[in-house]
Write an enzyme that holds these catalytic residues in place. Sequence first.
Site, PDB file in Angstrom:
ATOM      1  N   HIS A 140       0.842  -1.199   0.000  1.00  0.00           N
ATOM      2  CA  HIS A 140       0.000   0.000   0.000  1.00  0.00           C
ATOM      3  C   HIS A 140       0.879   1.252   0.000  1.00  0.00           C
ATOM      4  O   HIS A 140       0.661   2.178  -0.799  1.00  0.00           O
ATOM      5  CB  HIS A 140      -0.910  -0.028   1.240  1.00  0.00           C
ATOM      6  N   GLU A 141       1.872   1.305   0.874  1.00  0.00           N
ATOM      7  CA  GLU A 141       2.733   2.484   0.975  1.00  0.00           C
ATOM      8  C   GLU A 141       3.579   2.667  -0.285  1.00  0.00           C
ATOM      9  O   GLU A 141       3.781   3.795  -0.753  1.00  0.00           O
ATOM     10  CB  GLU A 141       3.627   2.383   2.209  1.00  0.00           C
ATOM     11  N   HIS A 144       1.707   4.406  -2.974  1.00  0.00           N
ATOM     12  CA  HIS A 144       1.740   5.864  -2.822  1.00  0.00           C
ATOM     13  C   HIS A 144       3.005   6.438  -3.467  1.00  0.00           C
ATOM     14  O   HIS A 144       2.966   7.474  -4.130  1.00  0.00           O
ATOM     15  CB  HIS A 144       1.729   6.246  -1.340  1.00  0.00           C
ATOM     16  N   GLU A 214      -6.151   6.947  -0.948  1.00  0.00           N
ATOM     17  CA  GLU A 214      -6.026   5.808  -0.037  1.00  0.00           C
ATOM     18  C   GLU A 214      -6.719   4.577  -0.615  1.00  0.00           C
ATOM     19  O   GLU A 214      -6.203   3.460  -0.546  1.00  0.00           O
ATOM     20  CB  GLU A 214      -6.604   6.160   1.341  1.00  0.00           C
TER      21      GLU A 214
END
Length: 302
Positions: A140-141, A144, A214
């Site tokens: 997930h990070e 980003h 997100e």
Amino acid sequence: MRSRFPSDRQLNARMGLTLFLLGLVYVVFIAALVALLRSWVLAVVLAGGFLAVQYWFADRIALFALRGRPVTREEQPQLYGVIDRLCAQADMPVPRVAIADMDLPNAFATGRNPTHTVVCVTTGLQRRLEPEELEGVLAHELSHVAHRDVAVITIASFLGVLAGLVARFAFYSQLFRDRRDQNTAVALAAVMAVSALVYALSFLLIRALSRYRELAADRAGALLTGRPSALASALTKISGDMARIPTGDLRTARAFNAFFFTPALRADGGLSRLLSTHPPLDRRLAQLERISAELAGRRAGS
């Protein structure tokens, strides 16, 4: 460099519309500043200065505020192993890795581009998650990072911050000005009103943009690992453990909610959801459940 993180067209369309509206608000704001202050130079210097500081030093500011420290491969071989594997899958550079000695279970990525980025994990997160859950959070990070979300949010937010500062400047100028100068009073009042309106509108639009990004990071991370259930498990576990963290500690970290994998203080509903930097947990879990069904369908059809 393009990574192999998959994108979501519907989410991208919503983010594009939000950025367009932000751009429209900011164009009007700069035009109003120029008209009221009668100086292109002042408007450009103010805007450019704040953008440069936010864009170039976001990673250092976040690490300093959250007591994060860079770590080597020798110090964190397992963490680096997961990040190396995910970066190889996504065809992207390996970022710097940092650890924050906090019981708060969370992670964040910050930096101006994929080659100048740091991914930070708290010791509280490492202690609580299973390896596959931690992999989901890191995916997930890294999403980003690959999609330059930090730069997008920084650029989107800097004029909102500028608007707030200009409103304060106009307010204090009103307090100490010569009361006989009516023209100056009217100009300062107009600057204050325009700045306050721009700040409010940009605040709401940036919060919406953050929630979309997100969701996009959840989807991209889940598809990269192929295990959306692990990411859902991490979300559920972290959200549940947040309730046991002292409220004072959560409030200290709340200023950095936009960076975190999950918000330090959860929005319960109504207006608080509208102002939140993250979508509600039930919406994130529902999306991951749909992705699980998609992947199961693909496997069955192959």
